[in-house]
Structure formats: structure tokens, C-alpha cells
Motif scaffolding. Structure first.
Motif, PDB file in Angstrom:
ATOM      1  N   GLU A  54       0.837  -1.210   0.000  1.00  0.00           N
ATOM      2  CA  GLU A  54       0.000   0.000   0.000  1.00  0.00           C
ATOM      3  C   GLU A  54       0.870   1.257   0.000  1.00  0.00           C
ATOM      4  O   GLU A  54       0.577   2.222  -0.712  1.00  0.00           O
ATOM      5  CB  GLU A  54      -0.923   0.010   1.217  1.00  0.00           C
ATOM      6  N   LEU A  58       0.892   4.214  -2.800  1.00  0.00           N
ATOM      7  CA  LEU A  58       0.695   5.621  -2.466  1.00  0.00           C
ATOM      8  C   LEU A  58       1.896   6.466  -2.894  1.00  0.00           C
ATOM      9  O   LEU A  58       1.725   7.593  -3.371  1.00  0.00           O
ATOM     10  CB  LEU A  58       0.438   5.782  -0.972  1.00  0.00           C
ATOM     11  N   ARG A  61       1.604   7.050  -6.515  1.00  0.00           N
ATOM     12  CA  ARG A  61       0.569   8.043  -6.777  1.00  0.00           C
ATOM     13  C   ARG A  61       1.102   9.450  -6.503  1.00  0.00           C
ATOM     14  O   ARG A  61       0.809  10.386  -7.227  1.00  0.00           O
ATOM     15  CB  ARG A  61      -0.650   7.759  -5.915  1.00  0.00           C
TER      16      ARG A  61
END
Length: 96
Positions: A54, A58, A61
Motif C-alpha cells: 500500500e 501511495l 501516486r
């Protein structure tokens, strides 16, 4: 003399037997604890791996730059934010 020696030998045998039983039970209890801790460690390792994935997503992103649609969707879903000129209506009956 012989009966006293037999008595000492019996007491010594009983003490050794009790010690062996105590050590066996302690060993089994420790083995159960080790299994429990191993399961907890496996769960934590799995959670850590999921969190690392995760975090990588992130980070990717962030590297790409935040697009407005993502920022708006996250603000609405996770933070419950709305635009100042926006009106929100809630269904008081509980039906969706």
C-alpha cells in the motif's frame, strides 16, 4: 542400614521422577507458546507486507502527482468533506 538406603533411593527416585514430569509439562507449555507466537509473527509479517504494498502504491501516486478527481474522491469518502457551495441531502428514513 539397608532399609535406610532403600528409603533414600526411593525418595531420590521420586524426586527425579517429579523433576522429569515437571520438565516435560514445562516443555509442552513452552511449545504451545512458541506456536502461538509463531502464528502472531506470521500474521504481523503478512500485515507488514500488505502495508508495504500500500505504501508503494501511495508513493507511486505521489510521484505521478495528485489528480483532482482522486483528491476530491478521497476528501469525500474518507474525510466527509464537501465544496462550500454544495448542498448535501441525507435520507432520514434509512433506506438507500
Amino acid at each position: 542400614m539397608k532399609s535406610r538406603k532403600n528409603r533414600v533411593n526411593r525418595l531420590f527416585g521420586i524426586a527425579v521422577g517429579a523433576l522429569v514430569i515437571y520438565l516435560a509439562v514445562s516443555s509442552m507449555v513452552l511449545q504451545v507458546d512458541i506456536s502461538s507466537y509463531q502464528n502472531k509473527l506470521n500474521d504481523l509479517n503478512r500485515q507488514c507486507a500488505e502495508q508495504e504494498i500500500e505504501n508503494q502504491e501511495l508513493s507511486a501516486r505521489i510521484e505521478e502527482g495528485a489528480d483532482n478527481d482522486y483528491v476530491i474522491r478521497t476528501a469525500r469518502e474518507k474525510l466527509g468533506l464537501i465544496f462550500p457551495e454544495e448542498q448535501v441531502f441525507y435520507n432520514a428514513s434509512g433506506n438507500q
